[in-house]
Design a protein around this motif. Structure first.
Motif, short mmCIF file in Angstrom:
data_model
loop_
_atom_site.label_atom_id
_atom_site.label_comp_id
_atom_site.label_asym_id
_atom_site.label_seq_id
_atom_site.Cartn_x
_atom_site.Cartn_y
_atom_site.Cartn_z
N ILE A 234 14.07 1.47 7.62
CA ILE A 234 13.57 -0.07 7.58
C ILE A 234 12.09 -0.23 7.49
O ILE A 234 11.59 -0.84 6.46
N LEU A 235 11.58 0.43 8.25
CA LEU A 235 10.12 0.11 8.46
C LEU A 235 9.00 0.98 7.68
O LEU A 235 8.09 0.28 7.04
N LEU A 236 9.49 2.18 7.23
CA LEU A 236 8.47 2.99 6.74
C LEU A 236 8.11 2.52 5.22
O LEU A 236 6.98 2.53 4.76
N PRO A 237 9.00 2.31 4.29
CA PRO A 237 8.58 1.76 2.75
C PRO A 237 7.68 0.63 2.93
O PRO A 237 6.49 0.86 2.42
N GLU A 238 7.58 -0.41 3.67
CA GLU A 238 6.69 -1.45 3.76
C GLU A 238 5.37 -0.97 4.48
O GLU A 238 4.13 -1.33 3.95
N ALA A 239 5.65 -0.19 5.50
CA ALA A 239 4.41 0.35 6.02
C ALA A 239 3.55 1.37 5.43
O ALA A 239 2.33 1.10 5.39
N TYR A 240 4.27 2.07 4.71
CA TYR A 240 3.55 3.19 3.90
C TYR A 240 2.95 2.47 3.00
O TYR A 240 1.71 2.60 2.43
N THR A 241 3.48 1.43 2.06
CA THR A 241 2.85 0.64 1.10
C THR A 241 1.66 -0.08 1.58
O THR A 241 0.35 -0.05 0.90
N ALA A 242 1.87 -0.70 2.83
CA ALA A 242 0.60 -1.34 3.22
C ALA A 242 -0.59 -0.37 3.55
O ALA A 242 -1.76 -0.58 3.38
N ALA A 243 -0.34 0.59 4.13
CA ALA A 243 -1.28 1.62 4.43
C ALA A 243 -2.05 2.34 3.09
O ALA A 243 -3.25 2.42 3.33
N VAL A 244 -1.37 2.67 2.32
CA VAL A 244 -2.18 3.03 1.14
C VAL A 244 -2.87 2.01 0.36
O VAL A 244 -4.06 2.57 -0.20
N GLN A 245 -2.30 0.84 0.50
CA GLN A 245 -3.29 -0.26 0.06
C GLN A 245 -4.32 -0.46 0.74
O GLN A 245 -5.56 -0.75 0.18
#
Length: 434
Positions: free
Chosen positions: A73-84
């Motif tokens: 649940i957490l990873l997709p949004e967190a990863y996207t935010a981190a790379v941005q």
């Protein structure tokens, strides 16, 4: 989402490790959602499904059983935010390493990321293009007229005793042999073949020239070295052929009456003038495309890029999907095509590889030139493009914009198309045709 990038470190040319931290609140929220999902499926004596209290669930099963779902649940949004936040452009799925994750604490995650490569531009302005003649000749006009004449020809059965000539349609029976043995797919009855169309194995059609109706002939050929059926590639073959019928085109006279029958013009001269004008329009466009392709290919060749294999693989998959769709539009199932041609998914991918590499390189170089020149798509250019699309689709501009934005938020594809055209124009305008 509260994400803090701790570190970005390159470990290879286009690969690096991105370490980031996700706040406690986000972790606990993900665990809550994971619990709501899990509690619907567990059975605990004394409680209905979905009604087990959180504390009892965790005491009985352990909070750790929620971790994987919470991470999903957490990873997709967190990863996207981190790379941005790190200003990275990934080109492949990351490899994830969970450094820290648990209830009541922040999550620390390391992602091994393959990113878009840096492009070292070489010369891209003032490139020399060899002049090419696109003049429309009288012979070219005559050739178009002959094609038009041929497309309206009557097909008549040739008289007995007439020998086959180049351009004839023949009806034949044939059976092929390799090393004296008939081979699969090498036999047909009443097959129609146009002599000179080069649809059969090289040398086959030429040997039918001169044969008369009812005659039999043995034709000796060699299968091409790169033939799609591996067992036949490069093999000498003998075809036993029987000529059943000859059909010949009967061309109409090229005169004013013919012109009136097949066009909106009244005279042959009017038709020839129209053909010449259309050929000149095509020549102008062909010259434009020739110069564009020349300067683009030189700019790409002059640049230095180390392309990640993932980008090439993704482009190959795109080309494969496009190829399958085109087959489907022709009513040909992909599996049937593979079986008929003796190819395979892997061999097709190998064929697409060179095209994929070129497309990726070209896209990266043009993108780099766009950035180097500071090229942007203006609001006026976007509106003009939307109006063109609306006019073509016979729709209101606002409706077109609404549809496009639903598929492509921010109209990024439209922006990119305009910027690419402007970039190519910069290359062309500075080129020296000599």
């Amino acid at each position: 989402m509260a994400v803090e990038v701790k570190k970005w470190e390159k470990i290879e040319k286009n690969v690096g490790v991105l370490e980031f931290e996700v706040g406690v609140e986000e972790v606990n929220s993900a665990l809550d959602k994971a619990f709501q999902k899990a509690v619907k499926t567990v059975s605990v004596p004394g409680f209905r499904k979905g009604k087990v209290p959180r504390s009892i669930f965790e005491n009985r099963f352990g909070v750790e059983v929620l971790y994987q779902d919470a991470l999903d649940i957490l990873l997709p949004e967190a990863y996207t935010a981190a790379v941005q936040e790190a200003n990275l452009v990934p080109v492949d799925r990351p490899e994830i390493d969970i450094v820290q994750f648990g209830k009541g604490e922040s999550a620390v995650i390391k992602a091994t990321v393959t990113v878009k490569p840096e492009v070292e531009l070489g010369a891209y302005k003032g490139l020399a293009v060899e002049k090419k003649d696109f003049t429309v000749s009288a012979d070219a006009v005559d050739a178009e007229l002959k094609n038009l004449q041929g497309s309206h020809a009557d097909i008549v059965v040739a008289e007995d005793g007439v020998a086959v000539e180049n351009g004839d349609l023949v009806i034949i029976d044939f059976k092929g042999f390799v090393n004296g043995e008939a081979f699969e797919g090498g036999e047909a009855d009443n097959y129609q073949l146009e002599i000179g169309s080069n649809t059969f194995i090289p040398g086959f059609e030429e040997q039918i020239v001169g044969v008369k109706k009812g005659e039999e002939k043995e034709i000796n050929v060699n299968f091409p070295e790169q033939y799609h059926v591996a067992t036949l590639a490069g093999q000498p073959a003998v075809f036993k052929v029987t000529l059943n019928e000859i059909k010949r085109k009967q061309l109409p006279a090229l005169d004013d009456e013919f012109v009136k029958d097949i066009s909106e013009f009244n005279t042959l001269d009017e038709l020839k003038a129209d053909i010449e004008n259309k050929l000149k329009e095509k020549a102008v466009n062909d010259e434009k495309v020739y110069i564009e392709e020349s300067v683009i290919s030189q700019a790409v060749e002059n640049a230095t890029i180390e392309i990640p294999e993932a980008m090439i693989d993704n482009e190959i998959e795109f080309l494969m999907d496009d190829f399958k769709q085109r087959l489907q539009q022709q009513g040909i199932p992909f599996d049937a095509y593979v079986q008929f041609t003796g190819s395979s998914v892997e061999s097709l991918k190998d064929e697409f590889r060179g095209q994929a590499v070129n497309r990726v390189r070209t896209g990266l170089v043009l993108e780099a030139v766009t950035a180097a020149e500071g090229i942007e798509a203006t609001e006026g250019e976007i509106n003009t493009e939307l109006e063109k699309i609306a006019t073509s689709a016979k729709m209101e501009v606002e409706r077109v914009k609404e549809i496009l934005e639903a598929r492509d938020p921010g109209l990024s594809n439209l922006h990119n198309d305009i910027k690419t055209r402007k970039t190519i124009a910069v290359l062309v305008e500075s080129a020296k045709v000599e």
